[in-house]
Design a protein around this motif. Sequence first.
Motif, PDB file in Angstrom:
ATOM      1  N   LYS A  50       0.831  -1.200   0.000  1.00 58.15           N
ATOM      2  CA  LYS A  50       0.000   0.000   0.000  1.00 58.15           C
ATOM      3  C   LYS A  50       0.873   1.260   0.000  1.00 58.15           C
ATOM      4  N   ASP A  51       1.972   1.210   0.755  1.00 56.85           N
ATOM      5  CA  ASP A  51       2.882   2.358   0.766  1.00 56.85           C
ATOM      6  C   ASP A  51       3.498   2.575  -0.611  1.00 56.85           C
ATOM      7  N   ALA A  52       3.868   1.489  -1.265  1.00 62.62           N
ATOM      8  CA  ALA A  52       4.437   1.601  -2.612  1.00 62.62           C
ATOM      9  C   ALA A  52       3.433   2.216  -3.575  1.00 62.62           C
ATOM     10  N   ALA A  53       2.167   1.806  -3.465  1.00 63.97           N
ATOM     11  CA  ALA A  53       1.122   2.354  -4.342  1.00 63.97           C
ATOM     12  C   ALA A  53       0.907   3.835  -4.072  1.00 63.97           C
ATOM     13  N   VAL A  54       0.974   4.243  -2.797  1.00 61.72           N
ATOM     14  CA  VAL A  54       0.804   5.656  -2.460  1.00 61.72           C
ATOM     15  C   VAL A  54       1.934   6.481  -3.058  1.00 61.72           C
ATOM     16  N   PHE A  55       3.175   5.991  -2.953  1.00 61.70           N
ATOM     17  CA  PHE A  55       4.309   6.724  -3.522  1.00 61.70           C
ATOM     18  C   PHE A  55       4.176   6.843  -5.037  1.00 61.70           C
ATOM     19  N   ILE A  56       3.746   5.759  -5.682  1.00 53.43           N
ATOM     20  CA  ILE A  56       3.550   5.787  -7.130  1.00 53.43           C
ATOM     21  C   ILE A  56       2.486   6.817  -7.500  1.00 53.43           C
ATOM     22  N   ALA A  57       1.399   6.864  -6.728  1.00 52.85           N
ATOM     23  CA  ALA A  57       0.327   7.821  -7.009  1.00 52.85           C
ATOM     24  C   ALA A  57       0.822   9.258  -6.845  1.00 52.85           C
ATOM     25  N   PHE A  58       1.593   9.507  -5.781  1.00 53.79           N
ATOM     26  CA  PHE A  58       2.151  10.846  -5.570  1.00 53.79           C
ATOM     27  C   PHE A  58       3.068  11.241  -6.730  1.00 53.79           C
ATOM     28  N   THR A  59       3.884  10.284  -7.183  1.00 53.71           N
ATOM     29  CA  THR A  59       4.817  10.564  -8.273  1.00 53.71           C
ATOM     30  C   THR A  59       4.073  10.881  -9.562  1.00 53.71           C
ATOM     31  N   ILE A  83      11.712  18.937 -14.556  1.00 58.73           N
ATOM     32  CA  ILE A  83      10.516  18.176 -14.204  1.00 58.73           C
ATOM     33  C   ILE A  83      10.868  17.013 -13.291  1.00 58.73           C
ATOM     34  N   ALA A  84      11.920  16.279 -13.645  1.00 57.08           N
ATOM     35  CA  ALA A  84      12.320  15.119 -12.850  1.00 57.08           C
ATOM     36  C   ALA A  84      12.690  15.529 -11.430  1.00 57.08           C
ATOM     37  N   GLY A  85      13.483  16.591 -11.306  1.00 54.06           N
ATOM     38  CA  GLY A  85      13.906  17.033  -9.974  1.00 54.06           C
ATOM     39  C   GLY A  85      12.740  17.511  -9.135  1.00 54.06           C
ATOM     40  N   ASN A  86      11.908  18.381  -9.707  1.00 56.26           N
ATOM     41  CA  ASN A  86      10.773  18.919  -8.956  1.00 56.26           C
ATOM     42  C   ASN A  86       9.770  17.832  -8.580  1.00 56.26           C
ATOM     43  N   ALA A  87       9.452  16.973  -9.541  1.00 61.75           N
ATOM     44  CA  ALA A  87       8.456  15.926  -9.285  1.00 61.75           C
ATOM     45  C   ALA A  87       8.951  14.936  -8.237  1.00 61.75           C
ATOM     46  N   LEU A  88      10.224  14.554  -8.306  1.00 63.18           N
ATOM     47  CA  LEU A  88      10.750  13.584  -7.353  1.00 63.18           C
ATOM     48  C   LEU A  88      10.766  14.163  -5.942  1.00 63.18           C
ATOM     49  N   MET A  89      11.250  15.409  -5.796  1.00 62.72           N
ATOM     50  CA  MET A  89      11.287  16.038  -4.476  1.00 62.72           C
ATOM     51  C   MET A  89       9.879  16.204  -3.905  1.00 62.72           C
ATOM     52  N   THR A  90       8.926  16.580  -4.767  1.00 67.44           N
ATOM     53  CA  THR A  90       7.547  16.754  -4.305  1.00 67.44           C
ATOM     54  C   THR A  90       6.949  15.434  -3.850  1.00 67.44           C
ATOM     55  N   SER A  91       7.136  14.388  -4.647  1.00 69.76           N
ATOM     56  CA  SER A  91       6.548  13.091  -4.303  1.00 69.76           C
ATOM     57  C   SER A  91       7.176  12.511  -3.042  1.00 69.76           C
ATOM     58  N   ILE A  92       8.493  12.678  -2.878  1.00 66.65           N
ATOM     59  CA  ILE A  92       9.146  12.188  -1.659  1.00 66.65           C
ATOM     60  C   ILE A  92       8.649  12.942  -0.437  1.00 66.65           C
ATOM     61  N   ALA A  93       8.520  14.267  -0.564  1.00 63.04           N
ATOM     62  CA  ALA A  93       8.041  15.071   0.560  1.00 63.04           C
ATOM     63  C   ALA A  93       6.617  14.677   0.960  1.00 63.04           C
ATOM     64  N   LEU A  94       5.749  14.513  -0.037  1.00 64.19           N
ATOM     65  CA  LEU A  94       4.372  14.103   0.246  1.00 64.19           C
ATOM     66  C   LEU A  94       4.317  12.703   0.847  1.00 64.19           C
ATOM     67  N   PHE A  95       5.183  11.828   0.344  1.00 65.50           N
ATOM     68  CA  PHE A  95       5.201  10.454   0.848  1.00 65.50           C
ATOM     69  C   PHE A  95       5.674  10.412   2.305  1.00 65.50           C
ATOM     70  N   MET A  96       6.697  11.201   2.630  1.00 67.23           N
ATOM     71  CA  MET A  96       7.171  11.236   4.017  1.00 67.23           C
ATOM     72  C   MET A  96       6.109  11.823   4.942  1.00 67.23           C
ATOM     73  N   LEU A  97       5.370  12.823   4.445  1.00 65.53           N
ATOM     74  CA  LEU A  97       4.258  13.372   5.223  1.00 65.53           C
ATOM     75  C   LEU A  97       3.191  12.318   5.457  1.00 65.53           C
ATOM     76  N   TYR A  98       2.928  11.521   4.426  1.00 64.92           N
ATOM     77  CA  TYR A  98       1.971  10.418   4.555  1.00 64.92           C
ATOM     78  C   TYR A  98       2.426   9.415   5.623  1.00 64.92           C
TER      79      TYR A  98
END
Length: 292
Positions: A50-59, A83-98
Amino acid sequence: MKQAIIYSLKVTLTTLLLSLPITFAIMMAYLKILPIIISNYSVNVHLDLKDAAVFIAFTFCALLFNMRKINGIAQSVYHKKRIAGNALMTSIALFMLYLLVFGKLMSLAVDEFLVTYGPSFLITFICMRVFQLRKEEESIYNDSKSIIVEPFGRLIYNRKEKNWYGVVPNLHPDHNIELSISTESEDQQIDDKVELVKKLASDYDAIIANLQYLIFRRFENTNFEKSLDEIKEMYNLISVDLKSDSKTWWLVMEPDFKVASIYNHYQRFTMVDREIVWANFDIDHHISSRMV
């Protein structure tokens, strides 16, 4: 938007397919090696599907957000590295918040976090860099009429936007710039408009100095103030669009990919003849924007 969705699906689905087996292999290797290095040390490494799916969705969402069309620009400004840098940092930040919200982050040591989720982050980054991102406009320009315009090279007619478009090397001495010349139809003569673009190129230094000064004044006397020299290093012209009236120009300044997030957005200007009449930020009325 079609190309953005295809690119995002390639990145996220490949990450989903590879992250689980690679993460499992790294976990097993880590658990096997760790007792040799440190005795009596217990770890908890377990990647929840489920965590993997959430990270994929955020990405996926972060990629699409960073590839949205920029208002006021006819072309989609697709810079894959940014795009790669911004998207990766955003998805990681959201995932850690999750993880934090659901109480899964604080229970993990640093090495446990890296072993559990690090492979997914790395695989995502590699996929973003490996997969090609084709500009949305390429499909628009298929079978379109093209011309050679000296000294700017090949321009292609975009029937949807009614403009001639190309990435040209002769406006800026160091890098290519997106050039658009709007017309009423593809049969309209553009010799006079090309002469205006040539004049713009000859006035390049004065025009850019004025735009950079306006950006400097935007941040002056704020917590985000930068010197004029720093502003000159931070922003470069990326797009020039001459409208059909042959007087109005849309100019776009792009931030360097290394700047802090507060500065990481495009500065857009409307210039009539040589006067800046609009920007996507408040222009101080005391500032003279008349250029030679």
